[in-house]
Design an enzyme around this catalytic site. Structure first.
Site, PDB file in Angstrom:
ATOM      1  N   ASP A 151      30.692  75.693 -33.637  1.00 17.62           N
ATOM      2  CA  ASP A 151      30.148  74.614 -34.531  1.00 17.62           C
ATOM      3  C   ASP A 151      28.796  74.184 -33.964  1.00 17.62           C
ATOM      4  O   ASP A 151      28.745  73.530 -32.807  1.00 17.62           O
ATOM      5  CB  ASP A 151      30.930  73.359 -34.917  1.00 17.62           C
ATOM      6  CG  ASP A 151      32.155  73.638 -35.704  1.00 17.62           C
ATOM      7  OD1 ASP A 151      32.618  74.984 -35.597  1.00 17.62           O
ATOM      8  OD2 ASP A 151      32.864  72.785 -36.151  1.00 17.62           O
ATOM      9  N   LYS A 188      28.369  72.778 -42.693  1.00 15.55           N
ATOM     10  CA  LYS A 188      29.385  71.750 -42.379  1.00 15.55           C
ATOM     11  C   LYS A 188      28.490  70.397 -42.421  1.00 15.55           C
ATOM     12  O   LYS A 188      27.185  70.339 -42.113  1.00 15.55           O
ATOM     13  CB  LYS A 188      29.763  71.750 -40.886  1.00 15.55           C
ATOM     14  CG  LYS A 188      30.960  70.638 -40.448  1.00 15.55           C
ATOM     15  CD  LYS A 188      31.132  71.050 -38.888  1.00 15.55           C
ATOM     16  CE  LYS A 188      32.140  69.964 -38.433  1.00 15.55           C
ATOM     17  NZ  LYS A 188      32.277  70.286 -36.760  1.00 15.55           N
ATOM     18  N   LYS A 233      32.776  73.079 -44.589  1.00 12.98           N
ATOM     19  CA  LYS A 233      33.446  72.131 -44.073  1.00 12.98           C
ATOM     20  C   LYS A 233      33.020  70.909 -44.089  1.00 12.98           C
ATOM     21  O   LYS A 233      32.000  70.360 -43.633  1.00 12.98           O
ATOM     22  CB  LYS A 233      33.415  72.780 -42.502  1.00 12.98           C
ATOM     23  CG  LYS A 233      34.106  71.995 -41.600  1.00 12.98           C
ATOM     24  CD  LYS A 233      34.574  72.415 -40.266  1.00 12.98           C
ATOM     25  CE  LYS A 233      35.066  71.441 -39.082  1.00 12.98           C
ATOM     26  NZ  LYS A 233      35.105  72.099 -37.702  1.00 12.98           N
TER      27      LYS A 233
END
Length: 343
Positions: free
Chosen positions: A180, A243, A279
């Protein structure tokens, strides 16, 4: 749980081993490999903020799934979770406890009461700092649960670029299957799309075979138009997922942001034939919220985006509430929250 609802749960929870990576409106899609930066596409992005906010309000006001179907959706949510611990006081023991919960997110007695032993419910991943990647890998060995590492100077993303790239490589070498990464928000504010694209493309190269989730920090981006533009640049640069947040911003995942980002994913798929995951992270704490987000994915992108290959929750406390709601579904009683500790 009724046989019909359980059969539907198994259908949703069983990975598909053949065919395209995903389909959208009947069209097959490949996994995202990125495309050259298209500045004209970015300049043309427009967002009707009022319409998006109105759409988000009507989404939560609709009739929700109930009874066995609700239980099936909550089980679906568990399999899409990235169980997360990103605190300054994290320890190896806390990470091992979280991994144990990831391997067996529901108490065995509850699994038996629900009649879902055959589903072998586990979460999608455990998300930790680089320091704990090897600990998590050892604790999850032999399972399908992935190890995700936050990287690139998380959460601010302001360390020198070579250091951020080196951090990615170290996490991949330690065994992380998901990375991430955090973008430089200043590139968005300044409209420096080429610099943002080059930064994310460098992160993608460093990730190698690991999946790259690009954290936009939507709570910091000020406008939904900035969110949409940053989403497109990230996808063009090769993001496997986009995300919302680090979970450390004052404002994290919100439904208006979710609608903007999922519609960007839809447009990108229609233009390129490639699928990108989504996400939402930060502030998602209740079972009801999880079904709202799953409903958004189903309506905007379809069933393929209700599976962990293309959808994840960034969650720490969410599992507690889902487990309590499932226990109520099975027994008619709510258990005390302390009976479902996370770490």
């Amino acid at each position: 749980m009724s046989d019909h609802a359980m059969d539907k749960s198994i259908e949703l929870l069983t990975p598909q081993s053949t065919g395209p990576f995903a389909t959208l409106d009947g069209h097959p899609l490949l996994s995202n490999q990125g495309v050259p930066l298209n500045l004209e596409w970015i300049r043309q992005v427009r967002v009707n903020t009022t319409a998006v906010e109105r759409r988000a309000q009507t989404h939560v006001a609709r009739r929700t799934v109930k009874k066995d179907w609700q239980a099936a959706w909550m089980l679906r949510a568990i399999t899409c979770m990235d169980l997360t611990t990103l605190s300054g006081d994290d320890t190896d023991e806390r990470v091992r406890r979280l991994c144990a919960k990831a391997r067996q997110p529901l108490q065995p007695e509850l699994v038996k009461q629900l009649g879902i032993e055959a589903l072998n419910i586990q979460v999608a991943a455990v998300c930790v700092y680089h320091r704990f990647v090897e600990t998590a890998c050892r604790a999850l060995k032999g399972t399908k649960v992935r190890v995700a590492a936050v990287s690139t100077g998380f959460p601010a993303g302001l360390s020198p670029l070579p250091d951020r790239i080196a951090e990615i490589r170290r996490s991949v070498e330690a065994g992380a299957g998901d990375i991430d990464v955090v973008i430089t928000r200043a590139h968005v504010f300044g409209g420096r799309w080429q610099e943002l694209y080059d930064e994310i493309a460098a992160f993608k190269l460093a990730c190698g075979s690991a999946h790259m989730k690009v954290i936009l920090g939507t709570g910091d981006l000020l406008t939904l138009r900035n969110v949409a533009r940053a989403s497109f640049v990230a996808m063009m640069a090769g993001a496997d997922f986009i995300k919302t947040s680090t979970g450390k911003e004052p404002t994290n995942a919100t439904l208006p942001v979710g609608f903007v980002m999922t519609r960007a994913i839809r447009e990108y798929a229609q233009e390129t034939g490639m699928a990108v995951g989504f996400k939402p992270a930060g502030g998602i704490r209740t079972a009801k919220q999880s079904t709202e987000w799953l409903g958004l994915m189903k309506e905007e992108l379809g069933l393929d985006w209700m599976k962990p290959d293309l959808f994840r929750f960034g969650a720490s406390g969410l599992l507690n509430d889902i487990e309590r709601q499932l226990e109520h579904h099975a027994t008619g009683r709510y258990s005390a929250d302390y009976r479902h500790p996370m770490a």
